[in-house]
Design an enzyme around this catalytic site. Structure first.
Site, PDB file in Angstrom:
ATOM      1  N   GLY A   1       8.439   6.730  -2.998  1.00  0.00           N
ATOM      2  CA  GLY A   1       9.097   6.614  -1.707  1.00  0.00           C
ATOM      3  C   GLY A   1       9.358   5.189  -1.251  1.00  0.00           C
TER       4      GLY A   1
ATOM      5  N   GLY B   1       7.326   2.845  -0.196  1.00  0.00           N
ATOM      6  CA  GLY B   1       6.435   1.839  -0.768  1.00  0.00           C
ATOM      7  C   GLY B   1       6.877   1.392  -2.145  1.00  0.00           C
TER       8      GLY B   1
ATOM      9  N   THR C   1       0.829  -1.195   0.000  1.00  0.00           N
ATOM     10  CA  THR C   1       0.000   0.000   0.000  1.00  0.00           C
ATOM     11  C   THR C   1       0.873   1.258   0.000  1.00  0.00           C
ATOM     12  OG1 THR C   1      -0.210   0.217   2.412  1.00  0.00           O
ATOM     13  CG2 THR C   1      -1.762  -1.271   1.293  1.00  0.00           C
TER      14      THR C   1
ATOM     15  N   TYR D   1       1.176  11.807  14.631  1.00  0.00           N
ATOM     16  CA  TYR D   1       1.828  10.802  13.788  1.00  0.00           C
ATOM     17  C   TYR D   1       2.491   9.737  14.656  1.00  0.00           C
ATOM     18  CZ  TYR D   1       5.365   8.708  10.752  1.00  0.00           C
ATOM     19  OH  TYR D   1       6.161   7.813  10.067  1.00  0.00           O
TER      20      TYR D   1
END
Length: 264
Positions: free
Chosen positions: A18, A20, A13, A154
């Site tokens: 980047g 992924g 996902t 985060y």
């Protein structure tokens, strides 16, 4: 070590760029059929083209949708009903003064960084258990342990992801399926470049800006540089392999020594 994932399917996902995309490329290079996901068709198509340049024989599926929402997940299930490897990399981050983070922002971070992973695990894990083989990895962060003052929403979401991984590893106990977290340290991506510029300004050349960011905001790093996405991908490919069959329920660090702890 030769890692062969031929015949395996991997869903990654947040993989149009980047970390992924680096993970998808690494898995494809090891022979897996790779499912790239993202919210924009154009970016996904470009990501697939870049992957084919690196791995010409790669088998690639692209799925467009917002996996932070149930509708986006349903679109993924329709195209890819089963998978052998699930890498939950989707995530958002950004700096915000702690007292200014709204309820809506807290919910958005939880939906994207935590619930999207829970939802996909809930769908794909039963099939992995039935087949007696599977790999689930949730991409966490050093911020899960060393909560940054400038983005506690985060960090908190990534802390929750560690718990999600440990809990589902227990659900998969004894089935041949492993579930782990990968604790990624400060990594060089386009989004992080923007984040660095936001914190240290646009006046410095990139190499100097990166060093200044690490000095001021990530001084614990033993690497003393940003990690490249491929370095995260190497760990993910290993954890996706048969060779990693005894590693489960773990929080495996690829953090450049950022977290000041002996274990894990």
């Amino acid at each position: 070590m030769h890692i062969d994932l031929t015949g395996r399917t991997a869903v990654v996902t947040g993989s149009s760029q980047g970390i992924g995309h680096a993970i998808g490329t690494g898995l494809a290079a090891s022979g897996a059929a790779v499912v790239l996901t993202g919210r924009q068709m154009g970016r996904l198509a470009a990501a697939a083209d870049r992957l084919r340049e690196r791995v010409p024989a790669a088998e690639i599926i692209t799925v467009v949708g917002d996996l932070a929402a149930e509708e986006g997940a349903a679109a993924l299930y329709d195209q890819v009903p089963v998978t052998d490897i699930l890498v939950n990399n989707l995530g958002v981050f950004g700096a915000q003064p702690p007292l200014e983070i709204t309820d809506a922002q807290w919910r958005s971070y939880f939906d994207t960084n935590v619930l999207s992973a829970v939802r996909l695990i809930r769908h794909y894990l039963p099939g992995m258990k039935e087949r007696g083989w599977g790999r689930v990895q949730n991409i966490a962060s050093d911020s899960a342990i060393a909560i940054p003052a400038e983005m506690i929403h985060y960090g908190t979401s990534k802390t929750a992801l560690l718990a999600v991984s440990r809990g589902f590893a227990k659900e998969a106990a004894g089935t041949g399926v492993t579930v782990n977290s990968v604790i990624a340290g400060p990594t060089h991506t386009r989004g992080v470049e923007d984040f660095v510029r936001e914190l240290v300004g646009n006046d410095l050349p990139w190499d100097e800006a990166q060093r200044e960011f690490m000095r001021r905001y990530r001084p614990q790093s033993l690497l003393q540089r940003l990690i490249e996405p491929e370095e995260i991908a190497h760990m993910v490919v290993y954890l996706s392999s048969p060779q990693a069959s005894a590693t489960t329920g773990g929080a495996v660090r690829v953090d450049g020594g950022y977290v000041d702890a002996i274990v894990p």
